[in-house]
Design a protein around this motif. Structure first.
Motif, mmCIF file in Angstrom:
data_model
loop_
_atom_site.group_PDB
_atom_site.id
_atom_site.type_symbol
_atom_site.label_atom_id
_atom_site.label_comp_id
_atom_site.label_asym_id
_atom_site.label_seq_id
_atom_site.Cartn_x
_atom_site.Cartn_y
_atom_site.Cartn_z
ATOM 1 N N LEU A 103 -34.261 24.446 -29.546
ATOM 2 C CA LEU A 103 -35.232 23.558 -30.183
ATOM 3 C C LEU A 103 -36.487 23.386 -29.324
ATOM 4 O O LEU A 103 -37.604 23.339 -29.861
ATOM 5 N N ASN A 104 -36.317 23.310 -27.998
ATOM 6 C CA ASN A 104 -37.485 23.221 -27.113
ATOM 7 C C ASN A 104 -38.331 24.487 -27.204
ATOM 8 O O ASN A 104 -39.566 24.414 -27.242
ATOM 9 N N ALA A 105 -37.678 25.648 -27.232
ATOM 10 C CA ALA A 105 -38.418 26.907 -27.364
ATOM 11 C C ALA A 105 -39.127 26.963 -28.705
ATOM 12 O O ALA A 105 -40.296 27.401 -28.798
ATOM 13 N N LYS A 106 -38.483 26.503 -29.744
ATOM 14 C CA LYS A 106 -39.097 26.494 -31.075
ATOM 15 C C LYS A 106 -40.288 25.539 -31.097
ATOM 16 O O LYS A 106 -41.329 25.840 -31.697
ATOM 17 N N LEU A 107 -40.151 24.405 -30.431
ATOM 18 C CA LEU A 107 -41.246 23.444 -30.352
ATOM 19 C C LEU A 107 -42.427 24.031 -29.578
ATOM 20 O O LEU A 107 -43.586 23.880 -29.992
ATOM 21 N N GLU A 108 -42.145 24.692 -28.458
ATOM 22 C CA GLU A 108 -43.222 25.305 -27.681
ATOM 23 C C GLU A 108 -43.907 26.414 -28.466
ATOM 24 O O GLU A 108 -45.124 26.579 -28.382
ATOM 25 N N ASN A 109 -43.141 27.165 -29.230
ATOM 26 C CA ASN A 109 -43.738 28.220 -30.047
ATOM 27 C C ASN A 109 -44.519 27.635 -31.209
ATOM 28 O O ASN A 109 -45.482 28.246 -31.687
ATOM 29 N N ALA A 110 -44.147 26.463 -31.669
ATOM 30 C CA ALA A 110 -44.851 25.835 -32.776
ATOM 31 C C ALA A 110 -46.216 25.323 -32.324
ATOM 32 O O ALA A 110 -47.164 25.288 -33.106
ATOM 33 N N ILE A 111 -46.331 24.930 -31.071
ATOM 34 C CA ILE A 111 -47.612 24.449 -30.545
ATOM 35 C C ILE A 111 -48.314 25.637 -29.890
ATOM 36 O O ILE A 111 -48.118 25.935 -28.724
ATOM 37 N N ASP A 112 -49.166 26.309 -30.654
ATOM 38 C CA ASP A 112 -49.936 27.440 -30.143
ATOM 39 C C ASP A 112 -51.343 26.939 -29.854
ATOM 40 O O ASP A 112 -52.111 26.623 -30.767
ATOM 41 N N LEU A 113 -51.707 26.856 -28.575
ATOM 42 C CA LEU A 113 -52.997 26.300 -28.191
ATOM 43 C C LEU A 113 -54.161 27.148 -28.702
ATOM 44 O O LEU A 113 -55.204 26.611 -29.093
ATOM 45 N N ASN A 114 -53.989 28.432 -28.725
ATOM 46 C CA ASN A 114 -55.056 29.299 -29.227
ATOM 47 C C ASN A 114 -55.300 29.037 -30.705
ATOM 48 O O ASN A 114 -56.459 29.009 -31.164
ATOM 49 N N ARG A 115 -54.237 28.856 -31.446
ATOM 50 C CA ARG A 115 -54.398 28.590 -32.876
ATOM 51 C C ARG A 115 -55.056 27.238 -33.113
ATOM 52 O O ARG A 115 -55.933 27.106 -33.990
ATOM 53 N N ILE A 116 -54.693 26.235 -32.304
ATOM 54 C CA ILE A 116 -55.314 24.914 -32.427
ATOM 55 C C ILE A 116 -56.794 24.997 -32.073
ATOM 56 O O ILE A 116 -57.648 24.409 -32.751
ATOM 57 N N GLN A 117 -57.112 25.744 -31.025
ATOM 58 C CA GLN A 117 -58.514 25.892 -30.610
ATOM 59 C C GLN A 117 -59.321 26.583 -31.705
ATOM 60 O O GLN A 117 -60.427 26.151 -32.052
ATOM 61 N N ARG A 118 -58.775 27.644 -32.257
ATOM 62 C CA ARG A 118 -59.456 28.357 -33.331
ATOM 63 C C ARG A 118 -59.661 27.449 -34.544
ATOM 64 O O ARG A 118 -60.751 27.420 -35.147
ATOM 65 N N TYR A 119 -58.667 26.682 -34.891
ATOM 66 C CA TYR A 119 -58.772 25.760 -36.034
ATOM 67 C C TYR A 119 -59.837 24.702 -35.782
ATOM 68 O O TYR A 119 -60.640 24.381 -36.665
ATOM 69 N N ALA A 120 -59.858 24.171 -34.551
ATOM 70 C CA ALA A 120 -60.853 23.141 -34.233
ATOM 71 C C ALA A 120 -62.264 23.712 -34.274
ATOM 72 O O ALA A 120 -63.192 23.056 -34.767
ATOM 73 N N LEU A 121 -62.445 24.902 -33.758
ATOM 74 C CA LEU A 121 -63.791 25.484 -33.728
ATOM 75 C C LEU A 121 -64.239 25.929 -35.109
ATOM 76 O O LEU A 121 -65.393 25.674 -35.513
ATOM 77 N N GLU A 122 -63.385 26.596 -35.839
ATOM 78 C CA GLU A 122 -63.798 27.201 -37.103
ATOM 79 C C GLU A 122 -63.723 26.221 -38.269
ATOM 80 O O GLU A 122 -64.676 26.114 -39.046
ATOM 81 N N GLU A 123 -62.656 25.516 -38.403
ATOM 82 C CA GLU A 123 -62.468 24.665 -39.569
ATOM 83 C C GLU A 123 -63.123 23.301 -39.403
ATOM 84 O O GLU A 123 -63.726 22.779 -40.337
ATOM 85 N N LEU A 124 -62.993 22.718 -38.230
ATOM 86 C CA LEU A 124 -63.503 21.368 -38.029
ATOM 87 C C LEU A 124 -64.911 21.348 -37.457
ATOM 88 O O LEU A 124 -65.546 20.297 -37.428
ATOM 89 N N GLY A 125 -65.376 22.461 -36.944
ATOM 90 C CA GLY A 125 -66.749 22.554 -36.409
ATOM 91 C C GLY A 125 -66.913 21.855 -35.085
ATOM 92 O O GLY A 125 -68.005 21.398 -34.751
ATOM 93 N N MET A 126 -65.886 21.772 -34.322
ATOM 94 C CA MET A 126 -65.975 21.131 -33.017
ATOM 95 C C MET A 126 -66.579 22.119 -32.029
ATOM 96 O O MET A 126 -66.458 23.332 -32.181
ATOM 97 N N VAL A 127 -67.270 21.588 -31.009
ATOM 98 C CA VAL A 127 -67.890 22.427 -29.980
ATOM 99 C C VAL A 127 -67.470 21.900 -28.623
ATOM 100 O O VAL A 127 -67.073 20.744 -28.472
ATOM 101 N N TYR A 128 -67.622 22.726 -27.616
ATOM 102 C CA TYR A 128 -67.351 22.317 -26.241
ATOM 103 C C TYR A 128 -68.472 21.413 -25.765
ATOM 104 O O TYR A 128 -69.637 21.594 -26.130
ATOM 105 N N ALA A 129 -68.141 20.472 -24.929
ATOM 106 C CA ALA A 129 -69.164 19.588 -24.365
ATOM 107 C C ALA A 129 -69.934 20.348 -23.302
ATOM 108 O O ALA A 129 -69.410 21.256 -22.657
ATOM 109 N N ASN A 130 -71.220 19.998 -23.098
ATOM 110 C CA ASN A 130 -72.059 20.645 -22.074
ATOM 111 C C ASN A 130 -71.595 20.223 -20.700
ATOM 112 O O ASN A 130 -70.874 19.241 -20.520
ATOM 113 N N ASN A 131 -72.116 20.961 -19.714
ATOM 114 C CA ASN A 131 -71.792 20.607 -18.337
ATOM 115 C C ASN A 131 -72.407 19.278 -17.953
ATOM 116 O O ASN A 131 -71.938 18.606 -17.062
#
Length: 132
Positions: free
Chosen positions: A94-122
């Motif tokens: 179940l822990n392995a399944k949970l870790e596989n369910a949380i894909d950071l790359n997929r979340i990042q792509r969703y935030a950038l493309e679907e939600l229009g979020m951007v990185y903060a400036n320096n």
């Protein structure tokens, strides 16, 4: 024929006399003594043997009962250990399944493309939609 006459007034005067008891026993002969001692020794050996067998049998019975209880406890322990191992494997899966369910790359792509979020400036400036 001889006549027997019984006196009517006969009184027993033997009441106060000491009576002599004559015993005819076989204890006089050494053969009888040896035989009686052998009988007593045989009875003792028989009783001792029966008691010894009884004690050994009771120890054997209690030993078998304790072994049976020990085997039951071992079986219960092994059953519980198998359950613990199966629960740990299920947890790991179940822990392995949970870790596989949380894909950071997929979340990042969703935030950038679907939600229009951007990185903060320096400079840590955040742009407002109001144009300020």
């Amino acid at each position: 024929m001889a006549e027997i006459r019984i006196r009517a007034n006969s009184i027993n005067t033997n009441i106060n006399r000491k009576r002599l008891k004559v015993k005819e026993t076989k204890e006089v002969s050494p053969k009888y003594r040896n035989r009686s001692l052998e009988k007593r020794a045989f009875r003792f050996k028989r009783i001792f043997t029966v008691l010894t067998i009884f004690i050994i049998a009771s120890f054997g019975y209690f030993n078998l009962q304790k072994r049976k209880q020990l085997n039951n406890k071992r079986y219960e322990y092994n059953t519980l250990m198998n359950e613990v191992i199966s629960k740990q494997l299920k947890k790991d899966r179940l822990n392995a399944k949970l870790e596989n369910a949380i894909d950071l790359n997929r979340i990042q792509r969703y935030a950038l493309e679907e939600l229009g979020m951007v990185y903060a400036n320096n400079d840590k400036e955040v742009a407002n939609d109001n144009g300020n």
